[in-house]
Design a protein around this motif. Structure first.
Motif, short mmCIF file in Angstrom:
data_model
loop_
_atom_site.label_atom_id
_atom_site.label_comp_id
_atom_site.label_asym_id
_atom_site.label_seq_id
_atom_site.Cartn_x
_atom_site.Cartn_y
_atom_site.Cartn_z
N SER A 33 0.80 -1.23 0.00
CA SER A 33 0.00 0.00 0.00
C SER A 33 0.83 1.28 0.00
O SER A 33 0.39 2.32 0.46
CB SER A 33 -0.97 0.03 1.19
N SER A 34 2.05 1.19 -0.56
CA SER A 34 2.87 2.39 -0.72
C SER A 34 2.57 3.09 -2.04
O SER A 34 3.16 4.13 -2.34
CB SER A 34 4.36 2.03 -0.65
N GLY A 35 1.66 2.53 -2.82
CA GLY A 35 1.26 3.17 -4.07
C GLY A 35 2.13 2.79 -5.26
O GLY A 35 2.20 3.55 -6.24
N LYS A 36 2.77 1.64 -5.23
CA LYS A 36 3.68 1.23 -6.30
C LYS A 36 3.01 1.26 -7.68
O LYS A 36 3.55 1.82 -8.63
CB LYS A 36 4.22 -0.18 -6.04
N THR A 37 1.84 0.63 -7.76
CA THR A 37 1.17 0.54 -9.06
C THR A 37 0.72 1.91 -9.54
O THR A 37 0.88 2.25 -10.71
CB THR A 37 -0.03 -0.42 -8.98
N SER A 38 0.16 2.70 -8.65
CA SER A 38 -0.24 4.06 -9.02
C SER A 38 0.97 4.87 -9.49
O SER A 38 0.89 5.60 -10.48
CB SER A 38 -0.90 4.76 -7.82
N VAL A 39 2.06 4.73 -8.78
CA VAL A 39 3.30 5.43 -9.16
C VAL A 39 3.73 5.00 -10.56
O VAL A 39 4.12 5.82 -11.39
CB VAL A 39 4.42 5.15 -8.13
N ALA A 40 3.67 3.71 -10.83
CA ALA A 40 4.07 3.19 -12.15
C ALA A 40 3.23 3.81 -13.26
O ALA A 40 3.75 4.25 -14.29
CB ALA A 40 3.96 1.67 -12.17
N LEU A 41 1.91 3.87 -13.06
CA LEU A 41 1.01 4.39 -14.08
C LEU A 41 1.17 5.90 -14.26
O LEU A 41 1.14 6.41 -15.39
CB LEU A 41 -0.44 4.04 -13.72
N HIS A 42 1.37 6.63 -13.16
CA HIS A 42 1.59 8.07 -13.27
C HIS A 42 2.96 8.35 -13.88
O HIS A 42 3.15 9.36 -14.58
CB HIS A 42 1.46 8.74 -11.89
N ARG A 43 3.91 7.47 -13.64
CA ARG A 43 5.23 7.60 -14.30
C ARG A 43 5.08 7.43 -15.81
O ARG A 43 5.70 8.17 -16.59
CB ARG A 43 6.20 6.58 -13.73
N ILE A 44 4.27 6.48 -16.23
CA ILE A 44 4.03 6.30 -17.66
C ILE A 44 3.45 7.58 -18.26
O ILE A 44 3.89 8.05 -19.31
CB ILE A 44 3.08 5.11 -17.90
N ALA A 45 2.44 8.16 -17.58
CA ALA A 45 1.83 9.40 -18.07
C ALA A 45 2.87 10.52 -18.15
O ALA A 45 2.86 11.31 -19.10
CB ALA A 45 0.68 9.81 -17.15
#
Length: 676
Positions: free
Chosen positions: A223-235
């Motif tokens: 729950s550190s936001g890894k997946t969200s971070v990955a997707l926002h990094r792509i953007a």
């Protein structure tokens, strides 16, 4: 906040919305008209191409393509404006550059130009907007194209805007307990993951905006936001890197359930979804010799359901040791192969076996075996038949006959299993299964693909420029070695948590191990955002962790321990309190058994390996399929026939960390030896 200041903000919002609405209307008309013009132009070219010379035709076609490309870009921007219409921006900052004037920057999902010099709204990915995520009020700097810009951050403000109306506005610092973040964390979870653009934290922003390092390895706790971070990094990369498009980015997801779960984030950010796959899908794409490949989830099921007997053999097949053993086998095979007879082609062109062995072992040394033979065949065809493809195939066939080998990878893998290079005993039954071309087991599929790559070269993908791998801890080192050879020109963003490893046959001490394959920047995310303090305290005990820091404010809902007799009562209670919940079991067999038990009483979904979409209101799911998913409440189901052993504590940790607000853990009615 003073009433005067609120009125000022309301006036600015009205001004922006009026301009935005007008812009949307103008673009709508323009795009419709442009589409008609392009179609009419193409029709004209088609009807009159006979009257045009080659130069004219090329010129008008180029012009038409450019017009179409510009129209596509305008349509993409138009969609973004449509998306932000109800809520144009979510934050603002006042930045005063050294020896300059103070400037107010409003931040949204995309930009809205006021004129050629200034914007009404700045895209959250613009360099100056990084100040909102990285600094408290005070001295600050950001990296612009012309270099570092220093100054003072004089104010940070956040907004809640609905249907173009200002609902709330307040100033804040970078404090991670700020009001907006707490409001988001208190919300119930949704069917699909949402963007976090208005609550990105400093350590997350450092990953998202990192373009200095080509390859990133991110170790992030649950729950550190890894997946969200990955997707926002792509953007962010799509915004930052010229000519990078969604079609050049590939995401490896753990399963199709997870792929569906994250499918809304990039469109919410105004970007097209990227290419997405699972490693299992990629194996199916590469392996044509078998009808199908066992999935990773089925592979896990064999272990967790107690179906796999020879665990030591699988552990060896998943190890780094077998990589070296397989490479040694292939090298020995190449070194010992010799041409046993001369090649005479049509009694005209003759090549002695000594000549061929010189080419094979020296001139073309270092090239994979079958690729080497292909190149030799093409060279002889070029020398004698002007590069005839047909003659090259003839030479290749004659080479195989002289070397007395066949291009049969099933044979080579079987031969490797029987060789002294293979360190474990393998039965003839296993060899027989390998030769059955219906299905290849997951662990054998990885070896098969690597052996095939060593012998003929890896299926190089020159189009993918960015590869994102989520749940990285579940991939063994061999998988990464294969990916590094397939995507040789791509940059990698690899995210995982070694504490959530569910592969019982392979475990990383640290993801820094992957730096052996790529020069990388290793980053840790050590703050958890979704969990309550009570859930954090409980899950810490499972793996004896202490480095997790809680962000959530008061929840005060204790983690309860019940038994299976409470199931119906607990489901009723949790359904009354929360939007969605999950019953998480150890394996699919238990999930099916519990589902059959309560399906008449509740509207409930059973999630299996082949599931691609689901409703989160109430579901039953095995822990190894729940990776990356989060629910308002979770019941971790155990009974006397299905419980987590001490060796399975990582899977138990995964099951418990799916809960955001409330967790109930079932224990067997009596303590069983070796259970957690």
């Amino acid at each position: 906040m003073e009433r005067k200041e609120i009125l000022k903000e309301e006036h600015y919002l009205e001004t922006v919305c009026a301009f935005l609405n007008q812009k949307v209307q103008e673009m709508s008309t323009k795009i419709f008209k442009s589409q008609e013009d392009i179609q009419a132009f193409r029709k004209y070219v088609w009807e009159n191409k006979g009257d045009m010379d080659v130069a004219e035709l090329t010129s008008v076609r180029t012009s038409s393509e450019m017009e179409a490309k510009l129209l596509l870009e305008e349509r993409k921007y138009f969609k973004k404006l449509m998306r932000i219409q109800p809520s144009p921006y979510f934050a603002s900052i006042i930045f005063k550059e050294e020896n300059g004037e103070a400037k107010t920057i409003y931040i949204g999902l995309t930009y809205l130009k006021k004129d050629e010099v200034a914007n009404y709204i700045y895209d959250w990915r613009a360099p100056i907007c990084s100040l909102f995520y990285d600094y408290e009020v005070g001295k600050c700097s950001f990296l612009a194209p012309e270099g570092f810009i220093k100054g003072n951050l004089e104010r940070k403000r956040q907004y809640k805007i609905e249907e173009q109306k200002l609902k709330r506005v307040f100033d804040n610092s970078l404090n991670i307990n700020d009001e907006v973040l707490q409001e988001v964390l208190a919300e119930n979870s949704n069917e699909k993951m949402k963007n976090i653009v208005n609550t990105i934290q400093q350590e997350q922003n450092a990953v998202i905006r990192n373009v200095r390092d080509k390859n990133l390895i991110v170790q992030g706790i649950a729950s550190s936001g890894k997946t969200s971070v990955a997707l926002h990094r792509i953007a962010f990369l799509l915004y930052k890197i010229p000519n990078l498009t969604s079609e050049k980015i590939l995401i490896f997801s753990p399963n199709q359930i997870f792929t569906e779960y994250i499918s809304n984030v990039l469109p919410e950010l105004g970007e097209e979804n990227t290419l997405q796959t699972t490693f299992h899908d990629y194996l199916n794409k590469i392996i044509k010799e078998y009808k199908s490949v066992e999935s990773f989830m089925h592979f896990l099921g064999r272990f967790y359901q107690g179906e796999e007997k020879n665990k030591r053999l699988i552990e060896y097949k998943q190890s780094e040791e077998i990589i070296r053993d397989l490479e040694a086998y292939v090298k020995d095979l190449e070194n010992t192969l010799v041409f046993k007879k001369d090649i005479v082609e049509n009694h005209v062109f003759e090549y002695s076996k000594e000549e061929l062995n010189q080419m094979f072992h020296h001139r073309y040394q270092g090239i994979p075996l079958f690729e080497r033979l292909r190149m030799m065949a093409e060279k002889l065809s070029e020398n004698n038949y002007n590069g005839s493809i047909k003659k090259a195939k003839t030479y290749h066939k004659l080479f195989l006959e002289s070397l007395e080998i066949k291009k049969d990878y099933i044979y080579f893998l079987s031969d490797f299993f029987r060789s002294f290079y293979f360190k474990e005993r393998v039965t003839e039954e296993e060899i027989k299964c390998l030769k059955n071309k219906q299905i290849i087991t997951y662990e054998n599929a990885l070896l098969f693909v690597y052996l095939k790559g060593l012998l003929e070269g890896f299926m190089y993908d020159r189009y993918v420029e960015q590869v994102v791998i989520d749940e990285a801890q579940d991939y063994n080192f061999l998988q990464y070695k294969i990916l590094s050879k397939i995507f040789k020109r791509a940059n990698f963003t690899i995210l995982g948590d070694i504490n959530q490893n569910i592969n019982p046959f392979y475990h990383y001490e640290t993801l820094e191990k992957l730096e052996e394959l790529w020069p990388s920047k290793y980053i840790e995310l050590n703050k958890t955002y979704r969990f309550s303090e009570e859930i954090i305290a409980y899950t810490n005990q499972i793996l004896h962790l202490s480095h997790v820091s809680a962000i959530r404010k008061e929840n005060k809902v204790p983690v309860l321990t019940h038994c299976q007799d409470n199931l119906e009562s607990d489901v009723n209670t949790l359904q009354e309190k929360y939007k969605n919940m999950a019953i998480v079991t150890k394996d699919e067999n238990t999930a099916r058994r519990v589902y059959d038990k309560i399906k008449e009483q509740f509207s409930i979904s059973l999630i299996q390996a082949q599931t691609t979409s689901f409703n989160k209101d109430l579901l039953i799911i095995p822990a190894y399929l729940a990776k990356g998913l989060e629910f308002d409440s979770v019941i971790v189901y155990q009974d006397e026939t299905s419980f987590y052993t001490k060796k399975e504590k990582n899977l138990f940790y995964v099951a418990c960390t799916r809960a955001q607000h409330e967790l109930i853990v079932y224990e067997p009615l009596k303590k069983i030896e070796n259970s957690i």
